[in-house]
Design an enzyme around this catalytic site. Structure first.
Site, PDB file in Angstrom:
ATOM      1  N   CYS A   1       0.812  -1.221   0.000  1.00 30.79           N
ATOM      2  CA  CYS A   1       0.000   0.000   0.000  1.00 30.79           C
ATOM      3  C   CYS A   1       0.841   1.265   0.000  1.00 30.79           C
ATOM      4  CB  CYS A   1      -0.999  -0.012   1.153  1.00 30.79           C
ATOM      5  SG  CYS A   1      -0.298   0.245   2.802  1.00 30.79           S
ATOM      6  N   ASP A   2       2.027   1.245   0.584  1.00 33.91           N
ATOM      7  CA  ASP A   2       2.897   2.430   0.582  1.00 33.91           C
ATOM      8  C   ASP A   2       3.157   2.922  -0.836  1.00 33.91           C
ATOM      9  OD1 ASP A   2       3.294   0.480   2.616  1.00 33.91           O
ATOM     10  OD2 ASP A   2       5.126   1.449   3.301  1.00 33.91           O
ATOM     11  N   ALA A   3       3.209   1.984  -1.778  1.00 38.75           N
ATOM     12  CA  ALA A   3       3.530   2.320  -3.163  1.00 38.75           C
ATOM     13  C   ALA A   3       2.529   3.299  -3.760  1.00 38.75           C
ATOM     14  CB  ALA A   3       3.580   1.054  -4.016  1.00 38.75           C
TER      15      ALA A   3
ATOM     16  N   PHE B   1       1.554   6.001  -2.563  1.00 38.35           N
ATOM     17  CA  PHE B   1       2.051   7.373  -2.411  1.00 38.35           C
ATOM     18  C   PHE B   1       3.279   7.599  -3.286  1.00 38.35           C
ATOM     19  CE2 PHE B   1       4.732  10.675  -0.584  1.00 38.35           C
ATOM     20  CZ  PHE B   1       3.823  11.698  -0.337  1.00 38.35           C
TER      21      PHE B   1
END
Length: 374
Positions: free
Chosen positions: A161-163, A165
């Site tokens: 999920c960080d990807a 951003f």
């Protein structure tokens, strides 16, 4: 159907009560643009001075710094911000405007979004020339691998999920800077591939990656990491920032934004923060500023773009208040969870550059909000 309707009604009633309580607590303390800008400069100056005196802890092109640069750029667009833009331009020159060495790893091209913003600011195409070559190769990839957390999938696809951003905003800002709709189309396509895989529609939250699908917190709840979901909503609004009003996918993005923010606001703690674990805050019983900063940013962005009603403003005030209370006398932002992939404990001495980026992004949106209301 009735059960889901009742659940949604109860959630809305709870949010209304939380917002009303927040409004009562903040009514006597109106925010002033001057004081907001002052503490933003204090935090930004602390970060610049730390880099100057101690050096860079991570490579200049690293995602950690890339996230910080987004905030430095935003404060750089405000009064007294020229030195931050000059600093970022120097970083770009130091790197020859290149991204990181792992070409298809989203973390390594997070810096691309700042390059694109600087290119638009200074009308200088050389600032995005290397990133355009990379983006063209990203667009050309088949993106047909499953997103299961194995075989180093993160080096090729947005499988965590960080990807959301790091990657989508970089392509979206480049799309605007280079006037090339292919980059935004790819950002949108891959956004929904990741969302379809990691988004839990029953909670309106994102798992960090596939390895967390079956993990549980101490209280038996699913593991939903605060900063991880902060990355998502912050990335979401930065994509929307570059998406035309009539873009076919825009209603879907706005719907996801509203669903997530409704859930996130319901999880805000009494002090205005969010703890490291969204559904088990008691196991991490202290404020955490990277998740809180990104949530505050996305929240006020929604107010500024009329996607949220004014009833959400008190929650934004509370979030900003707890964020400013986490800044020490020197300007260091504390209570920032270290680099990781799941909830961790923090304290007043915990800090990192991406927390600074979130703080400055939120502050910039707050400045714009106060200017609109004035």
């Amino acid at each position: 159907m009735m059960k889901n309707g009742l659940k949604r009604l109860l959630t809305l009633l709870m949010i209304t009560a939380l917002l009303a309580d927040a409004g009562a607590q903040n009514a006597a303390q109106p925010l002033k643009r001057k004081s907001v800008l002052s503490i933003m400069h204090r935090v930004a100056d602390w970060q610049l001075n730390t880099w100057k005196t101690r050096g860079f802890r991570y490579q200049k092109s690293d995602w950690t710094n890339g996230a910080c640069y987004t905030g430095l750029y935003s404060v750089g667009t405000l009064k007294g911000g020229k030195k931050y833009l000059n600093f970022l331009a120097q970083i770009g020159n130091d790197l020859n405007w290149n991204t990181g060495r792992r070409r298809f790893f989203a973390d390594d091209y997070c810096v691309g979004q700042t390059y694109a913003q600087l290119s638009m600011k200074y009308k200088d195409p050389k600032m995005i020339a290397p990133f355009i070559k990379l983006a063209d190769s990203i667009v050309a990839q088949p993106h047909d691998e499953p997103l299961d957390w194995k075989n180093s999938i993160q080096l090729r696809e947005w499988a965590w999920c960080d990807a959301l951003f790091m990657g989508p905003p970089s392509l979206a800002y480049l799309s605007t800077a280079a006037h090339n709709p292919q980059y935004l189309a790819t950002a949108s396509k891959l956004w929904w591939k990741t969302t379809d895989f990691l988004y839990d529609s029953s909670t309106h939250l994102f798992f960090r990656d596939a390895s967390y699908f079956k993990k549980k917190e101490k209280n038996g709840e699913k593991v939903f990491w605060s900063r991880g979901n902060g990355w998502v909503v912050a990335g979401l609004v930065r994509v929307l920032e570059n998406m035309p009003a009539d873009y076919p996918d825009r209603p879907r993005f706005e719907r996801l934004y509203k669903d997530m923010m409704t859930k996130i606001i319901s999880l805000q703690q009494p002090d205005g923060s969010w703890h490291a674990s969204l559904l088990d805050p008691a196991s991490y019983p202290i404020k955490e500023m990277s998740g809180t900063g990104f949530f505050c940013y996305a929240l006020i962005w929604g107010l500024n773009h009329n996607l949220l009603g004014g009833e959400y403003w008190p929650a934004a005030q509370k979030a900003w208040k707890v964020m400013t209370e986490s800044v020490n006398a020197d300007g260091m932002l504390g209570y920032v969870q270290p680099v990781g992939a799941a909830p961790q404990q923090v304290d007043a001495s915990s800090t990192d550059v991406y927390g600074v980026g979130a703080f400055l992004l939120a502050g910039t949106e707050l400045i714009h909000y106060l200017e609109r209301k004035k």
